[in-house]
Design an enzyme around this catalytic site. Structure first.
Site, PDB file in Angstrom:
ATOM      1  N   ASP A 272       0.991  -1.224  -0.039  1.00 56.70           N
ATOM      2  CA  ASP A 272       0.097  -0.131   0.123  1.00 56.70           C
ATOM      3  C   ASP A 272       0.877   1.399   0.122  1.00 56.70           C
ATOM      4  OD1 ASP A 272      -2.597   1.520  -0.018  1.00 56.70           O
ATOM      5  OD2 ASP A 272      -3.333   0.542   1.724  1.00 56.70           O
TER       6      ASP A 272
ATOM      7  N   ASP B 269     -10.715   2.084  -3.692  1.00 57.89           N
ATOM      8  CA  ASP B 269     -11.119   1.871  -2.239  1.00 57.89           C
ATOM      9  C   ASP B 269     -12.616   1.905  -2.201  1.00 57.89           C
ATOM     10  OD1 ASP B 269      -8.897   1.285  -0.816  1.00 57.89           O
ATOM     11  OD2 ASP B 269      -8.585   3.402  -0.076  1.00 57.89           O
TER      12      ASP B 269
HETATM   13  C1  DGJ Z   1      -5.866   1.907   1.725  1.00 58.56           C
HETATM   14  C2  DGJ Z   1      -6.280   0.675   1.011  1.00 58.56           C
HETATM   15  O1  DGJ Z   1      -6.650   1.010  -0.219  1.00 58.56           O
HETATM   16  C3  DGJ Z   1      -7.190  -0.158   1.744  1.00 58.56           C
HETATM   17  O2  DGJ Z   1      -7.791  -1.358   1.039  1.00 58.56           O
HETATM   18  C4  DGJ Z   1      -6.733  -0.726   3.036  1.00 58.56           C
HETATM   19  O3  DGJ Z   1      -5.430  -1.634   2.782  1.00 58.56           O
HETATM   20  C5  DGJ Z   1      -6.414   0.618   3.869  1.00 58.56           C
HETATM   21  N1  DGJ Z   1      -5.389   1.457   3.150  1.00 58.56           N
HETATM   22  C6  DGJ Z   1      -5.496   0.325   5.079  1.00 58.56           C
HETATM   23  O4  DGJ Z   1      -5.041   1.137   5.736  1.00 58.56           O
END
Ligand code: DGJ
Length: 719
Positions: free
Chosen positions: A475, A537
């Site tokens: 991430d 997301d």
């Molecule tokens: C952003 C990601 O896109 C989410 O899927 C998740 O992993 C969060 N970060 C966790 O902080």
């Protein structure tokens, strides 16, 4: 051979599957773009080196009596600043006397036996039919030499380019602009298509008419960004999915970039793409070389869908590494967020058993004191409060339940409240005499420093070496600020590739899912290392229609990740049918973002059916052509299909957005089938000919409610 040098005309002819690209050496001096378009044969290409006098367009010094000769009016391959061309330069280099003038003249060419690698950056592999050419230009005064590289994939509509700048003089030079490609088209009758967005709304399609002056896409965030993907397409005015000429350009790079189009006084169009010149300055000492990232240029004579298919096939064959297993995952992020412990996770994992799910991915919150997003990034040791028996125990539970084990990292970040920061505050990017700037309460590690990169490699290895990990989610949840100098962004990106190279070479079988708050770093360079990327997301199935449809303009469905989440959806509050959520998610690398315990028995049965279907579907998807059939941007529904390369099997996905009371007769026309084959609609046991499905269409049923999703599976049958 797809590249020839026609010596009697001083012209290079580059022929891809359906395109020709002609480069002329004018008067043994200047490199001109003579033609880029539909494949042609031509009697005398030197006829295209036309020059005409134009007021206020200056001529080079030896052309005192030739007012028609001006770099300002010629169509150029590598335009510079200060020597008569007032349009945007593709290279700007400051010399010690302050001059930025460059008079780059043709020096030589070479056919290369292999496609050249680009130092410190990922690039596309060649296929069996790829030819490469290097053309060298030189400015005698400064000693600047430029190698322009052209790679023609002769069975595809693909040309890739990059360049190398060499300082053969004695002075220190400063590069402030170095585009990977620049070319001039003879007219301006185009629309510009770009992929715009924001967090939770990535890669929406925007089309605007090209205008005089400069149109630009760029990122100044040190990442390719949610906001403007490093992709643009020039579309002829009559273009639709299946007709018309399109030129698509995509940069294999993950940092600041720019894509610029200038329509000039003569209505010609200059197109460029490369590392962003905003806040960029790269010193080049004597004998040093600077290389740019690769740019991928796709020409389509048959509309947008053919352009997308060319990108998809190219990336599937020459970019995405093939040996990875793409498992069906269940990820705990939306199921628990930070609020979990061993008991909760155990129940979640156990409830996934028998549903056909293949891997459990433990998301954010498993390390140090990470109970919210305010601390602990950088401390990649287990949070013993939540997981007293360590990650080993979680891995063990996965194993008992026949699931692979995946783990979330955000390797490039550091929290101020962390042991790492206490011991190494200098690892964080900052401006020494200013306070930190926070985003999601976190700071970014300075990957321009080798010791920081090595720390990251070691920290990840220390975790991975001691666990049976099969999957990593990588991430990246903020953009970069406080860049103390004008090299930092590019050096950061090179550092990132160094880290990813090390990790992927050390653990070649661990699948890495790329992520940046969803799809904030969805670019070909990241895909080289992380062959699937969390697309957004936003897990709402209806919003995902727009995001995945837009993403598919360039990137293949095999590179996207889609998960079924619960309703009401956490981002939009919308309630959609479970089936529809499955159909949308299954069009990417499939998984679930929920706790299977919360599902009703009927939903659990649907999960079993979905995973079973997907295990077959993914084999088709990975060897298929993708067709966009109806655009959510243009109507109240969306449809797309996967047609296996041998045309024997077809999946069609359809989602109606809002329902209506009218009982309309709506036929969906399919694409890309074999006209003569007989296809069986497997679920309904109805046969059709290919020509019928493509010309009469498939009569859609009356929709029972909003957001209805339907998936058809056709197989060839022999009569
Ligand atoms: C952003 C990601 O896109 C989410 O899927 C998740 O992993 C969060 N970060 C966790 O902080």
């Amino acid at each position: 051979m797809s590249i020839t040098f026609i010596s009697e005309h001083n012209v290079f002819k580059l022929d891809g599957k359906d395109y020709t690209y002609l480069i002329g050496v004018y008067d043994n001096r200047y490199l001109l773009t003579l033609y880029y378009g539909k494949k042609i044969e031509i009697v005398d290409p030197s006829r295209l080196m036309v020059t005409r006098e134009l007021g206020f367009s200056p001529s080079p010094h030896e052309d005192f009596y030739r007012r028609d000769r001006s770099l300002d009016t010629m169509l150029q391959e590598c335009p510079t600043f200060g020597y008569g061309d007032f349009r945007i330069p593709s290279i700007m280099i400051e010399q010690e006397n302050g001059s930025r003038c460059l008079d780059l003249r043709y020096k030589s060419y070479e056919f290369l036996s292999d496609k050249p690698l680009i130092s410190q950056m990922p690039s596309l592999k060649e296929d069996d039919h790829c030819d490469s050419l290097k053309i060298t230009l030189k400015d005698e005064v400064s000693g600047v030499e430029v190698d322009l590289f052209y790679n023609v994939y002769q069975n595809r509509n693909v040309l890739t380019r990059h360049l190398k700048i060499r300082n053969t003089g004695k002075e220190k030079l400063i590069i402030s602009k170095a585009m990977s490609c620049s070319f001039d088209l003879r007219d301006n009758q185009f629309d510009l298509l770009q992929l715009i967005g924001t967090h939770c709304e990535e890669r929406h399609i925007e089309v605007t008419p090209l205008r005089h002056g400069i149109s630009k896409i760029e990122s100044r965030r040190c990442t390719s960004s949610h906001m403007l993907n490093p992709f643009m397409a020039l579309c002829r005015k009559d273009v639709n999915e299946y007709n018309g000429e399109v030129y698509g350009i995509n940069l294999v790079y993950s940092g600041n970039y720019e894509g610029t189009i200038e329509v000039d006084q003569r209505h010609t169009t200059r197109v460029q793409m490369g590392i962003g010149s905003f806040d960029f300055a790269w010193p080049l000492m004597a004998n040093e070389v600077f290389e740019t990232p690769e740019v991928v240029m796709v020409y389509s004579p048959n509309g947008l869908n053919a352009m997308s298919q060319t990108f998809h096939d190219l990336y599937n064959d020459c970019l995405l590494k093939k040996h990875y297993h793409h498992p069906i995952v269940v990820n705990n992020w939306e199921a628990t967020y930070f609020d979990f412990n061993e008991e909760k996770l155990t129940k979640l994992i156990e409830s996934a058993k028998g549903l056909g799910i293949e891997t459990f991915v433990l998301d954010d919150g498993w390390f140090a004191k990470r109970n919210n997003d305010e601390s602990s990034l950088g401390d990649w040791v287990v949070n013993t409060q939540k997981l007293p028996n360590g990650l080993e125990k979680i891995a063990d539970i996965c194993k008992k339940n026949k699931l692979g084990f995946g783990l979330w990292f955000e390797p490039e970040m550091i929290s101020e409240e962390s042991s790492l920061y206490k011991n190494h505050p200098e690892y964080a990017i900052r401006i020494s005499n200013r306070p930190h700037l926070y985003s999601r309460c976190q700071l970014v590690l300075d990957l321009s420093k080798k010791e920081v990169c090595d720390y990251i490699i070691k920290a990840i290895s220390d975790v991975v070496d001691n666990l049976p990990i099969t999957y990593i989610k990588w991430d990246f949840n903020r953009n970069i600020t406080e860049t103390q100098n004008k090299q930092l962004c590019h050096k950061y990106v090179l550092g990132l590739y160094y880290v990813l190279d090390a990790i992927t070479s050390k653990y070649p079988n661990i699948m890495i899912e790329g992520c940046s708050g969803g799809g904030g770093r969805f670019d070909p360079a990241m895909l080289y290392y992380t062959p699937q990327i969390w697309t957004s997301d936003d897990t709402d199935a209806i919003e995902r229609l727009y995001i995945q449809y837009g993403t598919s303009i360039v990137y293949p469905p095999t590179s996207m990740v889609g998960h079924v989440s619960v309703t009401p959806n956490h981002q939009t509050g919308r309630v959609t049918p479970f089936k529809t959520r499955g159909i949308v998610a299954m069009s990417a690398n499939f998984g679930y973002e929920l706790n299977p315990q919360v599902l009703s028995e009927a939903e659990q049965e649907m999960v079993k059916a979905q995973t079973k279907e997907y295990q077959h579907l993914r084999k088709v998807i990975y060897n298929s052509s993708f067709y966009r059939l109806r655009s959510p941007y243009k109507g109240n529904d969306c449809a797309w299909s996967f047609v296996s390369k041998n045309k024997k099997e077809v999946y069609v996905m359809y989602v109606r957005i809002l329902n209506a009371a009218t009982n309309e007769f709506d036929y969906l026309l399919l694409k890309g089938l074999d006209e003569k084959k007989i296809y069986l609609d497997v679920a309904n046991n109805v046969k059709y000919t290919g020509s019928e499905l493509m010309n009469v269409g498939l009569l859609l049923p009356r929709h029972p409610y909003d957001f209805n999703g339907i998936m058809y599976h056709f197989k060839e049958v022999r009569e």
